[in-house]
Motif scaffolding. Structure first.
Motif, PDB file in Angstrom:
ATOM      1  N   PHE A  34       7.626   4.989  -6.019  1.00  0.00           N
ATOM      2  CA  PHE A  34       8.885   4.329  -5.696  1.00  0.00           C
ATOM      3  C   PHE A  34       9.664   4.166  -6.987  1.00  0.00           C
ATOM      4  O   PHE A  34       9.108   4.315  -8.081  1.00  0.00           O
ATOM      5  CB  PHE A  34       8.623   2.955  -5.056  1.00  0.00           C
ATOM      6  CG  PHE A  34       8.097   3.029  -3.649  1.00  0.00           C
ATOM      7  CD1 PHE A  34       6.778   3.390  -3.402  1.00  0.00           C
ATOM      8  CD2 PHE A  34       8.915   2.739  -2.575  1.00  0.00           C
ATOM      9  CE1 PHE A  34       6.283   3.469  -2.104  1.00  0.00           C
ATOM     10  CE2 PHE A  34       8.433   2.801  -1.269  1.00  0.00           C
ATOM     11  CZ  PHE A  34       7.122   3.171  -1.041  1.00  0.00           C
ATOM     12  N   GLN A  36      13.117   1.812  -8.852  1.00  0.00           N
ATOM     13  CA  GLN A  36      14.076   0.722  -8.722  1.00  0.00           C
ATOM     14  C   GLN A  36      15.040   0.760  -9.898  1.00  0.00           C
ATOM     15  O   GLN A  36      14.607   0.623 -11.049  1.00  0.00           O
ATOM     16  CB  GLN A  36      13.375  -0.635  -8.654  1.00  0.00           C
ATOM     17  CG  GLN A  36      14.300  -1.779  -8.319  1.00  0.00           C
ATOM     18  CD  GLN A  36      13.550  -3.034  -7.931  1.00  0.00           C
ATOM     19  OE1 GLN A  36      12.352  -3.174  -8.211  1.00  0.00           O
ATOM     20  NE2 GLN A  36      14.223  -3.953  -7.266  1.00  0.00           N
ATOM     21  N   ARG A  42      14.174  -1.500  -4.418  1.00  0.00           N
ATOM     22  CA  ARG A  42      13.158  -0.480  -4.649  1.00  0.00           C
ATOM     23  C   ARG A  42      13.226   0.541  -3.522  1.00  0.00           C
ATOM     24  O   ARG A  42      13.308   0.177  -2.349  1.00  0.00           O
ATOM     25  CB  ARG A  42      11.780  -1.131  -4.715  1.00  0.00           C
ATOM     26  CG  ARG A  42      10.685  -0.226  -5.224  1.00  0.00           C
ATOM     27  CD  ARG A  42       9.411  -1.000  -5.504  1.00  0.00           C
ATOM     28  NE  ARG A  42       9.601  -2.001  -6.541  1.00  0.00           N
ATOM     29  CZ  ARG A  42       8.606  -2.686  -7.100  1.00  0.00           C
ATOM     30  NH1 ARG A  42       7.360  -2.467  -6.716  1.00  0.00           N
ATOM     31  NH2 ARG A  42       8.858  -3.575  -8.030  1.00  0.00           N
ATOM     32  N   PHE A  44      11.856   4.457  -1.859  1.00  0.00           N
ATOM     33  CA  PHE A  44      10.804   5.454  -1.768  1.00  0.00           C
ATOM     34  C   PHE A  44      11.230   6.738  -2.472  1.00  0.00           C
ATOM     35  O   PHE A  44      12.379   7.154  -2.382  1.00  0.00           O
ATOM     36  CB  PHE A  44      10.522   5.734  -0.290  1.00  0.00           C
ATOM     37  CG  PHE A  44       9.633   6.909  -0.036  1.00  0.00           C
ATOM     38  CD1 PHE A  44      10.139   8.079   0.485  1.00  0.00           C
ATOM     39  CD2 PHE A  44       8.276   6.838  -0.319  1.00  0.00           C
ATOM     40  CE1 PHE A  44       9.325   9.166   0.730  1.00  0.00           C
ATOM     41  CE2 PHE A  44       7.444   7.921  -0.076  1.00  0.00           C
ATOM     42  CZ  PHE A  44       7.975   9.089   0.451  1.00  0.00           C
ATOM     43  N   THR A 104       7.732  -0.101   1.556  1.00  0.00           N
ATOM     44  CA  THR A 104       7.043  -0.713   0.422  1.00  0.00           C
ATOM     45  C   THR A 104       5.849  -1.570   0.805  1.00  0.00           C
ATOM     46  O   THR A 104       5.433  -2.422   0.035  1.00  0.00           O
ATOM     47  CB  THR A 104       8.018  -1.564  -0.388  1.00  0.00           C
ATOM     48  OG1 THR A 104       8.619  -2.534   0.485  1.00  0.00           O
ATOM     49  CG2 THR A 104       9.084  -0.716  -1.033  1.00  0.00           C
ATOM     50  N   TRP A 109       0.041  -1.965  -6.440  1.00  0.00           N
ATOM     51  CA  TRP A 109       1.200  -1.501  -7.201  1.00  0.00           C
ATOM     52  C   TRP A 109       0.877  -1.461  -8.688  1.00  0.00           C
ATOM     53  O   TRP A 109       0.121  -2.310  -9.195  1.00  0.00           O
ATOM     54  CB  TRP A 109       2.394  -2.440  -6.984  1.00  0.00           C
ATOM     55  CG  TRP A 109       2.961  -2.350  -5.609  1.00  0.00           C
ATOM     56  CD1 TRP A 109       2.561  -3.051  -4.512  1.00  0.00           C
ATOM     57  CD2 TRP A 109       4.008  -1.469  -5.181  1.00  0.00           C
ATOM     58  NE1 TRP A 109       3.307  -2.667  -3.413  1.00  0.00           N
ATOM     59  CE2 TRP A 109       4.201  -1.714  -3.800  1.00  0.00           C
ATOM     60  CE3 TRP A 109       4.799  -0.521  -5.815  1.00  0.00           C
ATOM     61  CZ2 TRP A 109       5.163  -1.025  -3.051  1.00  0.00           C
ATOM     62  CZ3 TRP A 109       5.746   0.152  -5.071  1.00  0.00           C
ATOM     63  CH2 TRP A 109       5.925  -0.092  -3.707  1.00  0.00           C
TER      64      TRP A 109
END
Length: 119
Positions: A34, A36, A42, A44, A104, A109
């Motif tokens: 992902f 941002q 954020r 994909f 998400t 993460w």
């Protein structure tokens, strides 16, 4: 608990390439990327499922980015080519999607790696 460590970010000129790597500390069944950008949500980028080898891409990166990986090494890569300034963002690795790979809701993460594309 799985820990994810990304690497490979940096500064590149428009039209250039970068490869991101993400290493997981344990087994996963799918991994994704992902990104941002400042002031944006954020979004994909790409994902891969180890079982069946399915690969998924956002429309904005199709034909330019390639996701690959080595399940036995718990590692996923994102090869980025023909980079554009609008690709500038913090890129996050994620593992084990709880539903669709493009949202998400992943269990794990990474801390993120900065990619900056200059014009």
């Amino acid at each position: 608990q799985v820990q994810l460590v990304e690497s490979g970010g940096g500064l590149v000129q428009a039209g250039g390439s970068l490869r991101l790597s993400c290493a997981a500390s344990g087994r996963t069944y799918g991994m994704g990327w992902f990104r941002q950008a400042p002031g944006k949500e954020r979004e994909f980028v790409a994902a891969i499922r180890w079982s069946g080898g399915g690969r998924y891409y956002a429309d904005s990166v199709k034909g330019r980015f390639t996701i690959s990986g080595e399940n036995y090494k718990n590692t996923v890569y994102l090869q980025m080519s023909s980079l554009k300034p609008e690709d500038t963002a913090v890129y996050y690795c994620a593992a084990d999607p709880r539903g669709s790979v493009a949202v998400t809701t992943y269990n794990y993460w990474g801390q993120g790696t900065q990619v900056t594309v200059s014009s």
